[in-house]
Write an enzyme that holds these catalytic residues in place. Structure first.
Site, PDB file in Angstrom:
ATOM      1  N   ARG A   1       0.868  -1.168   0.000  1.00  0.00           N
ATOM      2  CA  ARG A   1       0.000   0.000   0.000  1.00  0.00           C
ATOM      3  C   ARG A   1       0.908   1.222   0.000  1.00  0.00           C
ATOM      4  NH1 ARG A   1      -2.205  -3.551   3.914  1.00  0.00           N
ATOM      5  NH2 ARG A   1      -4.299  -4.292   3.386  1.00  0.00           N
TER       6      ARG A   1
ATOM      7  N   HIS B   1      -2.756   2.683  -6.014  1.00  0.00           N
ATOM      8  CA  HIS B   1      -3.329   1.456  -5.468  1.00  0.00           C
ATOM      9  C   HIS B   1      -3.563   0.419  -6.564  1.00  0.00           C
ATOM     10  CE1 HIS B   1      -4.846  -0.549  -1.924  1.00  0.00           C
ATOM     11  NE2 HIS B   1      -5.910  -0.955  -2.586  1.00  0.00           N
TER      12      HIS B   1
ATOM     13  N   TYR C   1      -9.703 -11.135  -7.037  1.00  0.00           N
ATOM     14  CA  TYR C   1      -8.783 -11.199  -8.175  1.00  0.00           C
ATOM     15  C   TYR C   1      -9.103 -12.379  -9.084  1.00  0.00           C
ATOM     16  CZ  TYR C   1      -6.320  -7.637  -5.615  1.00  0.00           C
ATOM     17  OH  TYR C   1      -6.029  -6.477  -4.966  1.00  0.00           O
TER      18      TYR C   1
ATOM     19  N   HIS D   1      -4.219  -9.493   3.408  1.00  0.00           N
ATOM     20  CA  HIS D   1      -5.673  -9.511   3.552  1.00  0.00           C
ATOM     21  C   HIS D   1      -6.067 -10.382   4.738  1.00  0.00           C
ATOM     22  CE1 HIS D   1      -6.410  -8.480  -0.970  1.00  0.00           C
ATOM     23  NE2 HIS D   1      -6.213  -7.412  -0.241  1.00  0.00           N
TER      24      HIS D   1
ATOM     25  N   ARG E   1      -0.833  -2.074  -6.786  1.00  0.00           N
ATOM     26  CA  ARG E   1      -0.963  -3.188  -5.830  1.00  0.00           C
ATOM     27  C   ARG E   1      -1.908  -4.246  -6.408  1.00  0.00           C
ATOM     28  NH1 ARG E   1      -1.261  -4.846  -0.228  1.00  0.00           N
ATOM     29  NH2 ARG E   1      -3.401  -5.187   0.459  1.00  0.00           N
TER      30      ARG E   1
ATOM     31  N   LYS F   1      -2.613  -2.903   7.701  1.00  0.00           N
ATOM     32  CA  LYS F   1      -3.868  -2.496   8.335  1.00  0.00           C
ATOM     33  C   LYS F   1      -4.140  -3.321   9.580  1.00  0.00           C
ATOM     34  CE  LYS F   1      -6.573  -0.601   4.504  1.00  0.00           C
ATOM     35  NZ  LYS F   1      -7.822  -0.754   3.724  1.00  0.00           N
TER      36      LYS F   1
END
Length: 307
Positions: free
Chosen positions: A161, A252, A287, A278, A255, A184
């Site tokens: 990120r 982004h 994806y 994730h 990524r 995150k």
């Protein structure tokens, strides 16, 4: 917007503190939670025509939830945004009901509105390569060009990120074979570093006029402060304009491109989940939808019966 009562607001603050402490929720997430739940609690005050302390929260029923959702939709809020708000309200009530021992079924069983999930918009592989090659030409200052190239190479080459790339410190360079990235929610992950990324960062370090001490940010602005994400966003905007790429070609998107190109090359979905950091595999599975959509485009353009 009607404000929640003092008691309800205090309960909201307690929940936010718990989310921050126990789950490591990011500041932006906490602020979104606060705003969404406060809006709901304020609605209850107005809807019931009385100040809603803590006790009435136990009595929220299905009709109250329907009325709130109907009012929200009347304000032309999207189904996606309403689903996000409902998720925050459910999390708050789940936490509160566990603490107070009341039945929050009416809130927790409320169905989220259906919406079409947005698929990631990755760049084609040749477009990604051209971005890496072209980013350096957005500045006439050699060290700035090297810096921009290094950051963009990290976004595409390591799937970082933008906040993670700009969060690197002087102590992180020279880049090792793998980086420990704190993403995150305070979730740590291990990310392999491609030789091209190490070379790009070293080229930047050799030219950077500012001291890159261990405790200082690795990537610096022109005046020596920490590099702002807006600068890299502008570099990408100028680069995509030069290359004729769509507005979805953002930092982004690099990524997203990292993940999609790995998947196309036969990468394992679980491994890609770990590389991206994730929390849920379902996030990474977006994806596979991208890959399927691309496959269908090829099929429809090439198969004799599809033409």
């Amino acid at each position: 917007m009607t404000l929640p009562s003092a008691g309800a607001n205090a309960a909201l603050m307690d929940w936010l503190d718990a989310e921050r402490a126990l789950k490591g929720a990011a500041d932006n997430t906490i602020e979104a939670y606060r705003r969404d739940v406060a809006e709901f609690l304020g609605f209850l005050n107005q809807h019931k025509g009385e100040s809603q302390g803590l006790s009435p929260l136990k009595e929220v029923g299905i009709s109250d939830m329907r009325a709130w959702m109907a009012e929200a939709r009347s304000g032309e809020i999207s189904a996606r945004s309403l689903a996000r708000k409902l998720s925050a309200v459910k999390s708050f009530f789940r936490w509160r009901s566990e603490r107070e021992g009341f039945d929050a079924t009416a809130v927790l069983s409320t169905r989220s509105p259906k919406f079409q999930r947005k698929l990631p918009r990755p760049l084609a592989e040749d477009a990604a390569r051209k971005v890496l090659e072209t980013a350096e030409f957005q500045s006439r200052e050699p060290w700035v060009s090297a810096r921009d190239t290094a950051v963009i190479t990290l976004l595409y080459g390591c799937g970082l990120r933008i906040s993670e790339a700009l969060g690197l410190m002087g102590r992180d360079a020279p880049l090792p074979d793998v980086l420990r990235i704190l993403g995150k929610g305070g979730k740590e992950r291990i990310v392999p570093v491609l030789p091209a990324a190490r070379v790009a960062v070293e080229a930047y370090r050799r030219l950077c006029p500012h001291p890159l001490d261990a405790g200082l940010p690795l990537f610096r602005g022109v005046r020596g402060g920490k590099l702002s994400p807006r600068i890299i966003q502008q570099v990408m905007a100028d680069t995509r304009a030069q290359l004729g790429l769509p507005a979805t070609a953002t930092p982004h998107a690099l990524r997203h491109s990292f993940a999609t190109h790995l998947l196309n090359a036969g990468g394992d979905l679980r491994a890609i989940q770990e590389l991206l950091g994730h929390a849920s595999l379902s996030t990474t599975q977006a994806y596979t939808a991208v890959d399927t959509a691309r496959l269908m485009e090829v099929y429809e353009a090439s198969h004799p019966r599809a033409r």
